[in-house]
Design an enzyme around this catalytic site. Structure first.
Site, short mmCIF file in Angstrom:
data_model
loop_
_atom_site.label_atom_id
_atom_site.label_comp_id
_atom_site.label_asym_id
_atom_site.label_seq_id
_atom_site.Cartn_x
_atom_site.Cartn_y
_atom_site.Cartn_z
N HIS A 63 0.51 -1.78 0.04
CA HIS A 63 0.01 0.42 0.00
C HIS A 63 1.04 0.99 -0.16
O HIS A 63 1.01 2.73 -1.10
CB HIS A 63 -1.21 0.09 1.47
CG HIS A 63 -1.96 1.02 1.06
ND1 HIS A 63 -3.34 1.22 0.92
CD2 HIS A 63 -1.37 2.65 1.47
CE1 HIS A 63 -3.56 2.14 1.11
NE2 HIS A 63 -2.84 2.91 1.23
N GLU A 64 1.92 1.37 0.89
CA GLU A 64 2.82 2.47 1.10
C GLU A 64 3.37 2.63 0.05
O GLU A 64 3.72 3.81 -0.37
CB GLU A 64 4.20 2.77 2.30
CG GLU A 64 2.33 2.47 3.73
CD GLU A 64 2.01 3.81 3.95
OE1 GLU A 64 2.01 4.51 3.02
OE2 GLU A 64 0.38 3.36 4.10
ZN ZN Z 1 -2.54 5.10 1.75
#
Ligand code: ZN
Length: 257
Positions: A63-64
Protein backbone atom coordinates in the site's frame (compact mmCIF):
# COMPACT_ATOMS: atom_id res chain seq x y z
CA UNK A 1 11.42 20.82 7.53
CA UNK A 2 8.32 22.44 9.00
CA UNK A 3 6.51 24.19 6.15
CA UNK A 4 2.95 25.12 6.99
CA UNK A 5 3.40 24.60 10.73
CA UNK A 6 1.53 27.02 12.97
CA UNK A 7 3.17 28.71 15.93
CA UNK A 8 1.35 26.31 18.25
CA UNK A 9 2.63 23.30 16.29
CA UNK A 10 6.19 24.65 16.44
CA UNK A 11 5.87 25.14 20.20
CA UNK A 12 4.52 21.59 20.51
CA UNK A 13 7.44 20.30 18.39
CA UNK A 14 10.07 21.93 20.62
CA UNK A 15 8.29 20.60 23.69
CA UNK A 16 8.24 17.03 22.33
CA UNK A 17 11.91 17.32 21.34
CA UNK A 18 12.80 18.45 24.87
CA UNK A 19 10.96 15.45 26.34
CA UNK A 20 12.84 13.13 23.99
CA UNK A 21 16.18 14.70 24.88
CA UNK A 22 15.40 14.33 28.58
CA UNK A 23 14.40 10.70 28.10
CA UNK A 24 17.75 10.12 26.37
CA UNK A 25 19.71 11.88 29.14
CA UNK A 26 21.01 14.51 26.72
CA UNK A 27 22.16 17.95 27.81
CA UNK A 28 20.63 19.62 24.77
CA UNK A 29 18.08 19.03 22.03
CA UNK A 30 19.74 17.78 18.83
CA UNK A 31 18.62 17.39 15.23
CA UNK A 32 17.49 13.74 15.68
CA UNK A 33 15.15 14.78 18.52
CA UNK A 34 13.78 17.67 16.45
CA UNK A 35 13.14 15.40 13.46
CA UNK A 36 11.47 12.72 15.52
CA UNK A 37 9.32 15.32 17.29
CA UNK A 38 8.43 16.90 13.94
CA UNK A 39 7.27 13.54 12.54
CA UNK A 40 5.19 12.91 15.64
CA UNK A 41 3.54 16.34 15.57
CA UNK A 42 2.95 16.17 11.82
CA UNK A 43 1.90 12.53 11.33
CA UNK A 44 0.98 11.16 14.76
CA UNK A 45 2.65 9.02 17.38
CA UNK A 46 4.39 5.77 16.43
CA UNK A 47 2.59 2.70 17.70
CA UNK A 48 5.32 0.08 17.63
CA UNK A 49 3.49 -2.10 20.12
CA UNK A 50 0.68 -2.82 17.67
CA UNK A 51 1.11 -6.48 16.72
CA UNK A 52 0.55 -6.96 13.01
CA UNK A 53 0.47 -10.28 11.19
CA UNK A 54 2.95 -10.86 8.36
CA UNK A 55 0.04 -10.64 5.94
CA UNK A 56 -0.94 -7.22 7.30
CA UNK A 57 2.65 -6.01 7.11
CA UNK A 58 2.97 -7.19 3.53
CA UNK A 59 -0.29 -5.51 2.63
CA UNK A 60 0.82 -2.27 4.28
CA UNK A 61 4.21 -2.44 2.52
CA UNK A 62 2.55 -2.68 -0.89
CA UNK A 63 0.00 0.00 0.00
CA UNK A 64 2.68 2.51 1.01
CA UNK A 65 4.95 1.49 -1.89
CA UNK A 66 2.04 2.38 -4.19
CA UNK A 67 1.90 5.94 -2.80
CA UNK A 68 5.68 6.34 -2.78
CA UNK A 69 6.30 5.18 -6.35
CA UNK A 70 3.70 7.62 -7.69
CA UNK A 71 5.24 10.54 -5.79
CA UNK A 72 8.52 9.69 -7.56
CA UNK A 73 6.98 9.18 -11.00
CA UNK A 74 4.71 12.24 -11.11
CA UNK A 75 6.05 15.70 -11.83
CA UNK A 76 3.88 17.96 -9.73
CA UNK A 77 4.31 16.40 -6.29
CA UNK A 78 6.17 17.58 -3.20
CA UNK A 79 9.40 15.73 -2.37
CA UNK A 80 9.06 12.38 -0.65
CA UNK A 81 10.25 12.56 2.95
CA UNK A 82 9.80 9.10 4.36
CA UNK A 83 7.86 5.86 3.86
CA UNK A 84 7.24 3.55 6.78
CA UNK A 85 5.28 0.47 7.78
CA UNK A 86 5.55 1.33 11.47
CA UNK A 87 1.99 2.10 12.59
CA UNK A 88 1.57 5.78 13.37
CA UNK A 89 -1.54 7.65 14.49
CA UNK A 90 -4.60 5.88 13.10
CA UNK A 91 -2.80 4.22 10.15
CA UNK A 92 -0.76 1.04 9.77
CA UNK A 93 1.82 2.77 7.59
CA UNK A 94 2.55 6.21 6.23
CA UNK A 95 4.00 7.87 3.19
CA UNK A 96 5.12 11.33 4.19
CA UNK A 97 5.85 14.13 1.82
CA UNK A 98 6.67 17.71 2.56
CA UNK A 99 6.57 20.87 0.48
CA UNK A 100 9.92 22.62 0.23
CA UNK A 101 8.48 25.81 1.67
CA UNK A 102 5.30 27.30 3.06
CA UNK A 103 2.64 26.94 0.44
CA UNK A 104 -0.52 28.96 0.22
CA UNK A 105 -1.56 28.20 -3.35
CA UNK A 106 -2.40 24.91 -4.99
CA UNK A 107 -2.00 24.62 -8.74
CA UNK A 108 -4.45 22.45 -10.65
CA UNK A 109 -1.69 20.12 -11.89
CA UNK A 110 -0.52 19.56 -8.32
CA UNK A 111 -4.04 18.73 -7.20
CA UNK A 112 -4.50 16.30 -10.10
CA UNK A 113 -1.24 14.56 -9.16
CA UNK A 114 -2.27 14.51 -5.47
CA UNK A 115 -5.41 12.64 -6.55
CA UNK A 116 -3.28 10.07 -8.41
CA UNK A 117 -0.98 9.62 -5.38
CA UNK A 118 -4.01 9.13 -3.14
CA UNK A 119 -5.17 6.23 -5.38
CA UNK A 120 -1.75 4.54 -5.24
CA UNK A 121 -2.26 2.57 -2.03
CA UNK A 122 -5.48 0.88 -3.09
CA UNK A 123 -4.22 0.30 -6.65
CA UNK A 124 -1.02 -1.41 -5.44
CA UNK A 125 -3.00 -3.69 -3.09
CA UNK A 126 -5.33 -4.64 -5.91
CA UNK A 127 -2.52 -5.35 -8.38
CA UNK A 128 -0.47 -7.39 -5.91
CA UNK A 129 -3.11 -9.29 -3.96
CA UNK A 130 -6.14 -9.15 -6.24
CA UNK A 131 -8.03 -8.03 -3.15
CA UNK A 132 -8.27 -4.80 -1.17
CA UNK A 133 -8.51 -3.65 2.46
CA UNK A 134 -10.15 -0.75 4.28
CA UNK A 135 -6.68 0.82 4.60
CA UNK A 136 -7.55 3.30 1.87
CA UNK A 137 -10.25 5.00 3.94
CA UNK A 138 -8.18 8.09 4.67
CA UNK A 139 -7.01 8.27 1.05
CA UNK A 140 -10.59 8.10 -0.22
CA UNK A 141 -11.69 10.86 2.11
CA UNK A 142 -8.79 13.07 1.12
CA UNK A 143 -9.31 12.49 -2.61
CA UNK A 144 -13.05 13.13 -2.35
CA UNK A 145 -12.38 16.40 -0.54
CA UNK A 146 -9.90 17.56 -3.19
CA UNK A 147 -12.18 16.60 -6.11
CA UNK A 148 -15.17 18.29 -4.48
CA UNK A 149 -13.28 21.51 -3.83
CA UNK A 150 -11.89 21.50 -7.39
CA UNK A 151 -15.38 21.21 -8.88
CA UNK A 152 -17.45 23.22 -6.38
CA UNK A 153 -15.14 25.92 -5.04
CA UNK A 154 -12.05 26.39 -7.20
CA UNK A 155 -13.48 26.49 -10.74
CA UNK A 156 -11.17 23.69 -11.90
CA UNK A 157 -13.76 21.70 -13.83
CA UNK A 158 -14.27 23.07 -17.35
CA UNK A 159 -17.69 21.49 -17.50
CA UNK A 160 -18.92 23.18 -14.31
CA UNK A 161 -17.17 26.50 -14.92
CA UNK A 162 -16.22 29.32 -12.60
CA UNK A 163 -19.19 28.99 -10.29
CA UNK A 164 -19.28 28.31 -6.58
CA UNK A 165 -21.67 25.44 -5.94
CA UNK A 166 -23.05 25.31 -2.45
CA UNK A 167 -21.90 27.36 0.46
CA UNK A 168 -19.05 26.16 2.58
CA UNK A 169 -20.01 25.28 6.11
CA UNK A 170 -17.24 26.48 8.40
CA UNK A 171 -13.71 27.28 7.37
CA UNK A 172 -12.62 26.55 3.83
CA UNK A 173 -9.52 24.44 3.95
CA UNK A 174 -8.08 21.99 1.48
CA UNK A 175 -9.81 18.61 1.67
CA UNK A 176 -11.60 19.47 4.89
CA UNK A 177 -14.27 21.49 3.15
CA UNK A 178 -16.44 18.47 2.52
CA UNK A 179 -19.75 19.62 3.96
CA UNK A 180 -21.40 22.19 1.72
CA UNK A 181 -24.88 23.64 2.07
CA UNK A 182 -26.67 23.01 -1.19
CA UNK A 183 -27.97 25.93 -3.31
CA UNK A 184 -28.27 24.43 -6.76
CA UNK A 185 -30.74 22.35 -8.76
CA UNK A 186 -31.04 18.57 -8.91
CA UNK A 187 -29.65 18.31 -12.49
CA UNK A 188 -26.64 20.41 -11.39
CA UNK A 189 -26.13 18.13 -8.39
CA UNK A 190 -25.98 15.20 -10.77
CA UNK A 191 -23.40 16.92 -12.97
CA UNK A 192 -21.27 17.76 -9.93
CA UNK A 193 -21.35 14.11 -8.86
CA UNK A 194 -20.33 13.06 -12.37
CA UNK A 195 -17.45 15.54 -12.50
CA UNK A 196 -16.12 14.46 -9.08
CA UNK A 197 -16.39 10.83 -10.13
CA UNK A 198 -14.61 11.58 -13.42
CA UNK A 199 -11.67 13.25 -11.65
CA UNK A 200 -11.30 10.31 -9.25
CA UNK A 201 -11.73 7.66 -11.96
CA UNK A 202 -9.13 9.32 -14.19
CA UNK A 203 -6.72 9.51 -11.25
CA UNK A 204 -7.34 5.83 -10.49
CA UNK A 205 -6.71 4.87 -14.12
CA UNK A 206 -3.49 6.86 -14.24
CA UNK A 207 -2.27 5.35 -10.95
CA UNK A 208 -3.00 1.85 -12.24
CA UNK A 209 -1.23 2.43 -15.54
CA UNK A 210 1.88 3.92 -13.87
CA UNK A 211 2.16 1.22 -11.21
CA UNK A 212 1.58 -1.64 -13.67
CA UNK A 213 4.31 -0.32 -15.94
CA UNK A 214 6.75 -0.11 -12.99
CA UNK A 215 5.70 -3.28 -11.18
CA UNK A 216 9.32 -4.42 -10.65
CA UNK A 217 10.06 -1.17 -8.80
CA UNK A 218 6.89 -1.52 -6.74
CA UNK A 219 8.03 -4.99 -5.66
CA UNK A 220 11.52 -3.69 -4.81
CA UNK A 221 10.13 -0.84 -2.66
CA UNK A 222 7.68 -3.16 -0.85
CA UNK A 223 10.41 -5.74 -0.15
CA UNK A 224 12.77 -3.03 1.13
CA UNK A 225 10.01 -1.76 3.43
CA UNK A 226 9.48 -5.25 4.83
CA UNK A 227 13.22 -5.50 5.44
CA UNK A 228 13.97 -2.02 6.84
CA UNK A 229 10.49 -0.79 7.99
CA UNK A 230 11.34 2.84 7.22
CA UNK A 231 12.91 4.30 4.07
CA UNK A 232 13.63 7.91 3.25
CA UNK A 233 13.20 9.69 -0.05
CA UNK A 234 16.76 8.95 -1.21
CA UNK A 235 16.29 5.20 -0.80
CA UNK A 236 13.21 5.32 -3.01
CA UNK A 237 15.14 7.35 -5.59
CA UNK A 238 17.93 4.73 -5.58
CA UNK A 239 15.44 1.93 -6.15
CA UNK A 240 13.84 3.86 -9.02
CA UNK A 241 17.26 4.49 -10.63
CA UNK A 242 19.23 1.32 -9.86
CA UNK A 243 16.54 -1.20 -8.92
CA UNK A 244 17.98 -1.53 -5.43
CA UNK A 245 19.14 0.50 -2.42
CA UNK A 246 22.78 1.58 -2.74
CA UNK A 247 23.14 2.97 0.81
CA UNK A 248 20.90 0.81 2.98
CA UNK A 249 19.50 2.18 6.23
CA UNK A 250 20.29 0.41 9.49
CA UNK A 251 18.25 -2.73 10.03
CA UNK A 252 15.41 -2.11 12.44
CA UNK A 253 16.27 -2.61 16.09
CA UNK A 254 13.86 -4.52 18.29
CA UNK A 255 11.52 -2.06 20.01
CA UNK A 256 12.79 -0.67 23.31
CA UNK A 257 10.48 -1.47 26.19
ZN1 ZN B 1 -2.89 5.18 1.78
Amino acid sequence: GTPGFSGAELANLINEAALLAARRNLKAIGTPELEEARDKVRWGRERRSLALTDKEKENTAYHEAGHAILIELLENTDPLHKVTIIPRGPSLGSTMWLPEQDKFNHRKNELLDDLVVAMGGRVAEQIQFNDVTNGAMGDIRQATGIARSMVCAWGMSERMGMIEYGEPEGAVFLARDIARARNYSEPTAQQIDEEEKRLIDEAFGKARHLILSHKDKLDAIAQALLEYETLDGNHIKEIMEHGRIMNPPQSPKPPTP
